[in-house]
Motif scaffolding. Structure first.
Motif, PDB file in Angstrom:
ATOM      1  N   VAL A 188       2.760   2.323  -2.091  1.00 20.23           N
ATOM      2  CA  VAL A 188       2.874   2.892  -3.293  1.00 20.23           C
ATOM      3  C   VAL A 188       1.632   3.926  -3.800  1.00 20.23           C
ATOM      4  O   VAL A 188       1.530   4.689  -4.747  1.00 20.23           O
ATOM      5  N   PHE A 189       0.556   3.602  -3.009  1.00 21.64           N
ATOM      6  CA  PHE A 189      -0.487   4.667  -3.034  1.00 21.64           C
ATOM      7  C   PHE A 189      -0.362   5.925  -2.104  1.00 21.64           C
ATOM      8  O   PHE A 189      -1.393   6.404  -2.167  1.00 21.64           O
ATOM      9  N   ARG A 190       0.590   6.098  -1.420  1.00 18.91           N
ATOM     10  CA  ARG A 190       0.810   6.953  -0.606  1.00 18.91           C
ATOM     11  C   ARG A 190       1.483   8.023  -1.361  1.00 18.91           C
ATOM     12  O   ARG A 190       2.122   9.166  -0.439  1.00 18.91           O
ATOM     13  N   GLY A 191       1.952   8.049  -2.517  1.00 16.59           N
ATOM     14  CA  GLY A 191       2.418   9.264  -3.234  1.00 16.59           C
ATOM     15  C   GLY A 191       3.998   9.221  -3.056  1.00 16.59           C
ATOM     16  O   GLY A 191       4.720   9.015  -2.213  1.00 16.59           O
TER      17      GLY A 191
ATOM     18  N   ALA B 281       0.819  -1.094  -0.082  1.00 19.73           N
ATOM     19  CA  ALA B 281       0.120  -0.111   0.148  1.00 19.73           C
ATOM     20  C   ALA B 281       0.621   1.283   0.049  1.00 19.73           C
ATOM     21  O   ALA B 281       0.349   2.372  -0.301  1.00 19.73           O
TER      22      ALA B 281
END
Lengths: 233, 243
Positions: free
Chosen positions: B240-243, B238
Motif C-alpha cells: 500500500v506504500f508503493r503507490g 507494504a
C-alpha cells in the motif's frame, strides 16, 4: 512522553541475496516528536517507503534499533506488530484505499470494527469524526461518489478513529490537485496534529513543505539533512 | 375382441388430441385389441407406450419367443416375509427371486452395467462441476486480485491475515448460499411447472439430490476460495506504500 514518538538509530535494511543484494537503508537515524509534523522527503528509490514500512512495523529492519511510542519494534512478532498498528498507529495512504463497497462512515469505522467494536457504535463514532472534518453530509456516500479531497478526509477519519499517537501519511497529496492538497494539509495540521500526537509525512511534493515542523531528506538510503522549521507556522 | 389397458403416454401418442376414453381399436402385431382402460402408472425410464394385458393375450400379440417372461410379480401371504418367500421360490424353481428393494437395485445396476446412460449422466454432471469450479475459481481469483490493495491496506492498518481470510470465507459462504438458493429455487420451479407434463413424468427433485448438490457446490466453492485466498495470505502490507 519523555522520549520522542519515533526514534530510529542506525537502521539497516537490504533486499535480495548475494549478488542481487540491495542496501536500501544504510544506517538511518531519525526521530519524530509529539506535537510535530515530521516530513520525510526524498526521490523515488531513496528508501523513504522502506523506512516508513519499518517505522509502521510492517517490515523488519536488518539492524539498528527503532522505538515507536516507547515500543521496540526490531524484534516484534508479526501478530504483536499487527495489534500494535491497530491500536496505536493511524495510516493515510497515497491512493486512499477506501473499500469501494462501504460508505464513508463504514470505511472510517474499519479499524474499530477490526478491534472488535459493535458496528453501530463504530459507525456512530466514525460519523462524529467525519463531522469534525466537515464531512457530516457525506457520511453515507460510497467512495466513488466522493471527490479526491473528500476521500482523503475519509482516510483521515479512518486514521484518527482509534485516537492514535502516531499518524503515518504516505504521499497524502500526490493524488490531489494543488489547491485540494493544500487544503488537506491545512486540515492535517489543524485537526490531526495535537500536542500528544506525532505526524510523519512521507512526500516528494515540495509544495507542502510549509506545513512541516521538521524535514528529513533521505537519499540513497541515508538521511542527508534534517532541518527544523519550528516557528515558521 | 381382447381388451387391454394402456398408459396415458401411449393413449396420447396413438390418439393425439383426444380425451381419454375406452373403446378405441389398436393394432398390436397381428392382433387388433380394444382399449378397455387408460391407466396412470409409475413412469418407466424410457418414454414408450406401455400396454397391460393378460399373459395369454400378450403372447398372442408378440408371438412366441425363446424367453417369454422377464419377471413375475407376486405377493406373499400374510405372515410370510418377502425374504422367506424369495428363498422358497428359489429353492423350489432354481430361479432367481428377489424382494422389491433388491429388484429395484438390480434394475439400477443393470442400467449402470449395460447401458451408457449413467456414464452420460456422470460425464454431464462432472463437466458441470468442473466448469462450475473453474468459473467460480476464476471469478474468485479475479475478485481477490482486484481487491489485493484493500487487503494490503487492512493488513497495514493491523487486521490480522487470519481475520482477512475468515472474512473472505464468510463472503464465499454468503455467495454459496445465495447461489445455491437461486439454483435450487429455479430447479424446484422447473419441476413444479412441469409436474403435469407426461413427457417429463418421473422427473422429481428428491431431497437427497438437493443435499448432494449442496454438498458438491460447497466443495467447489471452498476449493476455489482456498486456492484464491493464498494470494491474500502472502500479500505484503507494504504494497500500500508503493503507490
Amino acid at each position: 512522553m519523555s522520549e520522542p514518538a519515533v526514534v530510529c538509530k542506525a537502521i539497516e535494511k537490504s533486499f535480495g541475496t548475494d549478488q542481487t543484494r540491495l542496501r536500501v537503508l544504510r544506517g538511518v537515524d531519525l526521530q519524530a516528536n509529539y506535537g510535530e509534523m515530521t516530513f520525510l522527503l526524498g526521490p523515488s528509490g531513496s528508501g523513504k517507503t522502506t523506512l516508513l514500512s519499518i517505522i509502521a512495523g510492517i517490515l523488519k529492519a536488518d539492524g539498528g534499533s527503532i522505538r515507536v511510542l516507547g515500543r521496540e519494534l526490531v524484534r516484534i512478532r508479526d501478530l504483536e506488530a499487527a495489534h500494535f498498528r491497530l491500536t496505536n498507529l493511524g495510516f493515510v495512504f497515497q491512493q486512499f484505499n477506501l473499500i469501494p463497497a462501504l460508505t464513508a462512515a463504514e470505511n472510517a469505522a474499519v479499524p474499530l470494527l477490526a478491534a472488535g467494536w459493535k458496528r453501530r457504535s463504530a459507525v456512530a463514532k466514525a460519523r462524529a469524526i467525519l463531522a469534525d472534518l466537515n464531512m457530516a453530509d457525506r457520511s453515507d456516500a460510497l467512495p466513488n461518489k466522493l471527490s479526491g479531497g473528500e476521500q482523503q478526509r475519509v482516510a483521515f477519519a479512518r486514521a484518527l478513529i482509534q485516537d492514535p499517537k502516531l499518524i503515518i501519511c504516505d504521499e497524502p497529496t500526490s493524488a490531489l490537485d494543488g489547491a485540494t492538497g493544500h487544503h488537506i494539509m491545512e486540515l492535517l495540521r489543524k485537526i490531526v496534529l495535537k500536542p500528544d500526537r506525532a505526524v510523519l509525512v512521507v512526500t516528494h511534493d515540495y509544495r507542502i513543505l510549509e506545513f512541516a515542523d521538521r524535514v528529513a531528506e533521505i537519499s540513497d538510503g541515508v538521511i542527508q539533512k534534517i532541518e527544523s522549521r519550528k516557528g515558521v507556522h | 375382441m381382447d381388451s387391454v389397458a394402456i398408459d396415458e403416454v401411449g393413449f396420447r401418442r396413438f390418439f393425439p388430441g383426444q380425451a381419454y376414453s375406452t373403446g378405441h381399436r389398436l393394432d398390436i402385431g397381428d392382433k387388433t385389441v380394444m382399449i378397455g382402460a387408460v391407466v396412470r402408472v409409475s413412469p418407466p425410464f424410457v418414454n414408450l407406450p406401455v400396454v397391460y394385458a393378460r399373459y395369454s393375450e400378450a403372447i398372442k400379440m408378440v408371438g412366441r419367443e425363446p424367453r417369454q417372461l422377464s419377471f413375475i410379480l407376486c405377493e406373499s401371504k400374510p405372515g410370510i416375509t418377502p425374504e422367506e418367500l424369495c428363498n422358497r421360490i428359489s429353492g423350489a424353481t432354481g430361479l432367481k427371486a428377489e424382494t422389491a428393494v433388491q429388484f429395484g437395485w438390480d434394475t439400477i445396476w443393470y442400467y449402470i452395467r449395460n447401458t451408457g446412460i449413467p456414464i452420460n449422466f456422470g460425464i454431464t454432471i462432472t463437466i458441470a462441476l468442473l466448469v462450475g469450479a473453474l468459473v467460480s475459481g476464476q471469478t474468485f481469483s479475479l475478485f481477490i486480485l482486484e481487491n489485493l490493495k484493500y487487503f494490503g491496506a487492512l493488513k497495514a492498518i493491523g487486521v490480522t491475515t487470519i481475520r482477512i481470510i475468515l472474512m473472505i470465507f464468510l463472503q464465499a459462504i454468503i455467495v454459496l448460499c445465495i447461489g445455491y438458493a437461486l439454483g435450487i429455487s429455479m430447479t424446484a420451479a422447473f419441476f413444479e411447472f412441469t409436474k403435469d407434463n407426461l413427457e417429463l413424468r418421473g422427473f422429481r427433485l428428491l431431497p437427497e439430490i438437493m443435499l448432494l448438490t449442496g454438498a458438491l457446490v460447497t466443495i467447489v466453492v471452498l476449493i476455489a476460495t482456498m486456492i484464491s485466498v493464498r494470494r491474500v495470505a502472502v500479500v505484503e502490507p507494504a504494497i500500500v506504500f508503493r503507490g
